[in-house]
Design a protein around this motif. Structure first.
Motif, PDB file in Angstrom:
ATOM      1  N   VAL A 274     -35.392  21.055  -4.946  1.00 52.04           N
ATOM      2  CA  VAL A 274     -34.120  20.998  -5.841  1.00 52.04           C
ATOM      3  C   VAL A 274     -33.723  22.233  -6.123  1.00 52.04           C
ATOM      4  N   THR A 275     -32.965  23.039  -6.168  1.00 46.77           N
ATOM      5  CA  THR A 275     -32.660  24.267  -6.831  1.00 46.77           C
ATOM      6  C   THR A 275     -31.586  24.282  -7.837  1.00 46.77           C
ATOM      7  N   ALA A 276     -31.080  25.158  -8.508  1.00 46.79           N
ATOM      8  CA  ALA A 276     -30.046  25.226  -9.572  1.00 46.79           C
ATOM      9  C   ALA A 276     -28.754  24.645  -8.994  1.00 46.79           C
ATOM     10  N   THR A 277     -27.890  24.611  -9.692  1.00 47.75           N
ATOM     11  CA  THR A 277     -26.362  24.304  -9.354  1.00 47.75           C
ATOM     12  C   THR A 277     -25.873  25.481  -8.828  1.00 47.75           C
ATOM     13  N   ASN A 278     -24.695  25.131  -8.037  1.00 40.30           N
ATOM     14  CA  ASN A 278     -23.725  26.311  -7.390  1.00 40.30           C
ATOM     15  C   ASN A 278     -23.335  27.465  -8.464  1.00 40.30           C
TER      16      ASN A 278
ATOM     17  N   THR B 151     -11.155  29.904  10.104  1.00 39.76           N
ATOM     18  CA  THR B 151     -10.133  30.822   9.515  1.00 39.76           C
ATOM     19  C   THR B 151     -10.417  30.334   7.784  1.00 39.76           C
ATOM     20  N   GLU B 152     -10.526  29.352   7.409  1.00 41.26           N
ATOM     21  CA  GLU B 152     -11.038  29.118   5.948  1.00 41.26           C
ATOM     22  C   GLU B 152     -12.120  29.628   5.469  1.00 41.26           C
ATOM     23  N   ALA B 153     -13.157  29.513   6.191  1.00 38.36           N
ATOM     24  CA  ALA B 153     -14.570  29.984   5.856  1.00 38.36           C
ATOM     25  C   ALA B 153     -14.824  31.498   5.763  1.00 38.36           C
ATOM     26  N   VAL B 154     -14.321  32.428   6.651  1.00 32.09           N
ATOM     27  CA  VAL B 154     -14.621  33.643   6.564  1.00 32.09           C
ATOM     28  C   VAL B 154     -13.946  34.542   5.575  1.00 32.09           C
ATOM     29  N   PRO B 155     -12.734  34.049   4.826  1.00 33.97           N
ATOM     30  CA  PRO B 155     -12.085  34.954   3.906  1.00 33.97           C
ATOM     31  C   PRO B 155     -13.266  35.244   2.765  1.00 33.97           C
ATOM     32  N   ALA B 156     -13.853  34.360   2.340  1.00 39.48           N
ATOM     33  CA  ALA B 156     -14.796  34.254   1.268  1.00 39.48           C
ATOM     34  C   ALA B 156     -16.161  35.131   1.579  1.00 39.48           C
ATOM     35  N   LEU B 157     -16.634  35.190   3.005  1.00 39.50           N
ATOM     36  CA  LEU B 157     -17.740  35.866   3.226  1.00 39.50           C
ATOM     37  C   LEU B 157     -17.200  37.479   3.504  1.00 39.50           C
ATOM     38  N   LYS B 158     -16.099  37.557   4.215  1.00 36.86           N
ATOM     39  CA  LYS B 158     -15.634  39.002   4.246  1.00 36.86           C
ATOM     40  C   LYS B 158     -15.192  39.512   2.792  1.00 36.86           C
ATOM     41  N   GLU B 159     -14.904  38.986   1.685  1.00 38.12           N
ATOM     42  CA  GLU B 159     -14.830  39.685   0.458  1.00 38.12           C
ATOM     43  C   GLU B 159     -16.012  40.280   0.065  1.00 38.12           C
TER      44      GLU B 159
ATOM     45  N   LEU C  22     -23.194  27.945  -1.763  1.00 34.89           N
ATOM     46  CA  LEU C  22     -22.920  29.337  -1.591  1.00 34.89           C
ATOM     47  C   LEU C  22     -21.867  29.567  -2.351  1.00 34.89           C
ATOM     48  N   LEU C  23     -20.631  28.818  -2.605  1.00 32.50           N
ATOM     49  CA  LEU C  23     -19.648  29.336  -3.393  1.00 32.50           C
ATOM     50  C   LEU C  23     -19.948  28.856  -4.766  1.00 32.50           C
ATOM     51  N   ASN C  24     -19.193  29.360  -5.720  1.00 28.84           N
ATOM     52  CA  ASN C  24     -19.357  28.790  -7.151  1.00 28.84           C
ATOM     53  C   ASN C  24     -18.000  28.323  -7.663  1.00 28.84           C
ATOM     54  N   ASN C  25     -17.721  27.833  -8.842  1.00 28.76           N
ATOM     55  CA  ASN C  25     -16.615  27.267  -9.399  1.00 28.76           C
ATOM     56  C   ASN C  25     -15.250  27.849  -9.126  1.00 28.76           C
ATOM     57  N   LYS C  26     -15.380  29.234  -8.540  1.00 33.84           N
ATOM     58  CA  LYS C  26     -14.047  29.893  -8.411  1.00 33.84           C
ATOM     59  C   LYS C  26     -13.821  30.226  -7.085  1.00 33.84           C
ATOM     60  N   MET C  27     -14.655  29.235  -6.301  1.00 33.93           N
ATOM     61  CA  MET C  27     -14.973  29.480  -4.619  1.00 33.93           C
ATOM     62  C   MET C  27     -15.157  30.754  -4.166  1.00 33.93           C
ATOM     63  N   ALA C  28     -15.985  31.290  -4.926  1.00 33.76           N
ATOM     64  CA  ALA C  28     -16.514  32.795  -4.485  1.00 33.76           C
ATOM     65  C   ALA C  28     -17.926  32.920  -4.476  1.00 33.76           C
ATOM     66  N   ILE C  29     -18.540  33.772  -3.823  1.00 35.02           N
ATOM     67  CA  ILE C  29     -20.025  34.170  -3.491  1.00 35.02           C
ATOM     68  C   ILE C  29     -20.443  35.016  -4.651  1.00 35.02           C
ATOM     69  N   SER C  30     -21.297  34.482  -5.668  1.00 34.18           N
ATOM     70  CA  SER C  30     -21.631  35.375  -6.969  1.00 34.18           C
ATOM     71  C   SER C  30     -22.509  36.423  -6.310  1.00 34.18           C
ATOM     72  N   GLU C  31     -22.488  37.277  -7.377  1.00 36.47           N
ATOM     73  CA  GLU C  31     -23.413  38.610  -7.177  1.00 36.47           C
ATOM     74  C   GLU C  31     -24.757  38.516  -6.751  1.00 36.47           C
ATOM     75  N   ALA C  32     -25.346  37.507  -7.370  1.00 35.94           N
ATOM     76  CA  ALA C  32     -26.805  37.018  -7.419  1.00 35.94           C
ATOM     77  C   ALA C  32     -27.001  36.473  -5.994  1.00 35.94           C
ATOM     78  N   ASN C  33     -26.152  35.525  -5.286  1.00 34.75           N
ATOM     79  CA  ASN C  33     -26.402  35.089  -4.214  1.00 34.75           C
ATOM     80  C   ASN C  33     -25.996  36.122  -2.984  1.00 34.75           C
ATOM     81  N   GLN C  34     -25.470  37.153  -3.277  1.00 37.40           N
ATOM     82  CA  GLN C  34     -24.988  38.125  -2.342  1.00 37.40           C
ATOM     83  C   GLN C  34     -26.332  39.034  -2.433  1.00 37.40           C
ATOM     84  N   GLN C  35     -27.206  39.388  -3.388  1.00 37.94           N
ATOM     85  CA  GLN C  35     -28.346  40.342  -3.403  1.00 37.94           C
ATOM     86  C   GLN C  35     -29.232  39.394  -2.911  1.00 37.94           C
TER      87      GLN C  35
END
Length: 288
Positions: free
Chosen positions: A267-271, A47-55, A13-26
C-alpha cells in the motif's frame, strides 16, 4: 527487476484536481531513464484519457476502457474488445428503469445523451471526494475538465448503436453511490458475457468479460517480452483488481477500497500525496 510500470489514472495517477502532480511526473521520468517502460491502464476511453497525459508530456502505451482497447505509444489502436448492441440496449434500458444516468463508450469516443447530468455527475464526484472543495468550486473544476475530455453529446443512443460501429463499455452513475447501483449490478452479474466493476463510489462500469485490465496487461507484457513477475501495477478501485492480481509487484493506493488493498502486495500513499511516485521509487530503489 521491474521492467514495466502500469498505473491506473483516476484516484491513482491523477490527484484531486484530475491532474498529474509534479512528483508523479518526475518519478515516471526517473523510471524511464532507468529503462523501465511506463503505461496507463484506465477505465477512461482514449479521448478522455490522453489530455491529462499530454498536458505533462507523457506519451506512453495505454490500456483503455478497462481493457476494451489497447493503444500503442503513437496513439494507434492495437486491439478492441466490444459488447454486442443488444446487450448495450438492455443495459441502457435497465438503467433508465431505475432512474439512473448512463453513458456509452464507443471505439471512437465517449457519448452522453444528457450534458446536464454529465456535469452534475462530475461535480458531485469532485465535491464528495474533496471535502475541502465547495460545491461551486467543484462545478468550476468539472466544467474545466469536461472541456478537455472530448465528450460527444447526442440526443438518442440509437444514433450510435449501428452495425458499423463498435461499442466498448457502458457507464452507469448514481450520486447516491453503490447502494442505489447494487440492484442493477446484481441483474447484470447474471450475464456471463459481461463483467461489472467500478472506478468510483458513484459508478458501475460494464464491459465484455474479456475486456479486463489484467487480461489486457497479460497480452501487452507478452508482446513486450516482459515476464509478469517484472511488472508493477498500481490502482485504487475494483476495476484494477485483475491487473493487481497479474502483476508481480502490486500497489494499492492509500485511498483505495479496502477490498483492493487486500489484493495488492503493498500500500502506498493517497493520490493527493503522490502515492504513484512513492510506489515507483520503492519499486526501483528497494528490493520488493
Amino acid at each position: 527487476m521491474i521492467q514495466l510500470i502500469v498505473s491506473d489514472m483516476d484516484g491513482t495517477l491523477l490527484n484531486n484536481k484530475m491532474a498529474i502532480s509534479e512528483a508523479n511526473q518526475q518519478a515516471i521520468k526517473e523510471a524511464e531513464q532507468q529503462g523501465i517502460k511506463f503505461m496507463v491502464a484506465t477505465g477512461r476511453g482514449y479521448t478522455e484519457a490522453v489530455p491529462a497525459l499530454k498536458e505533462v508530456g507523457i506519451h506512453c502505451p495505454m490500456i483503455t476502457v478497462n481493457g476494451g482497447q489497447i493503444i500503442d505509444e503513437a496513439g494507434n489502436l492495437v486491439e478492441n474488445v466490444g459488447i454486442d448492441k443488444n446487450r448495450i440496449r438492455y443495459i441502457l434500458d435497465a438503467a433508465r428503469e431505475k432512474g439512473l444516468y448512463a453513458e456509452v463508450v464507443m471505439a471512437d469516443g465517449v457519448y452522453s445523451d444528457n450534458k446536464v447530468k454529465r456535469v452534475e455527475t462530475m461535480t458531485s464526484l469532485l465535491h464528495t471526494t474533496n471535502p475541502d472543495t465547495t460545491f461551486k468550486m467543484a462545478l468550476v473544476l468539472a466544467l474545466g475538465r469536461l472541456e478537455l475530455l472530448n465528450i460527444n453529446y447526442i440526443n438518442d443512443y440509437e444514433e450510435i448503436l449501428t452495425d458499423d460501429r463498435l461499442a466498448l463499455k457502458v457507464l452507469v452513475f448514481s450520486n447516491s453511490g453503490q447502494p442505489e447501483l447494487q440492484p442493477l449490478r446484481e441483474n447484470l452479474d447474471k450475464d456471463k458475457e459481461l463483467v461489472v466493476t467500478s472506478s468510483f463510489f458513484n459508478n458501475l462500469e460494464i464491459n465484455h468479460v474479456n475486456a479486463q485490465k489484467g487480461i489486457a496487461l497479460e497480452r501487452v507484457a507478452k508482446k513486450m517480452g516482459i515476464p509478469l513477475e517484472n511488472v508493477m501495477a498500481i490502482g485504487d478501485n475494483f476495476n484494477d483488481v485483475s491487473m493487481l492480481e497479474k502483476a508481480g509487484v502490486s500497489f494499492a493506493m492509500g485511498n483505495a477500497e479496502d477490498g483492493v488493498k487486500k489484493v495488492a502486495k503493498y500500500v502506498t500513499a493517497t493520490n493527493t500525496h503522490d502515492g504513484v511516485a512513492q510506489a515507483i521509487y520503492r519499486s526501483i530503489h528497494e528490493k520488493l
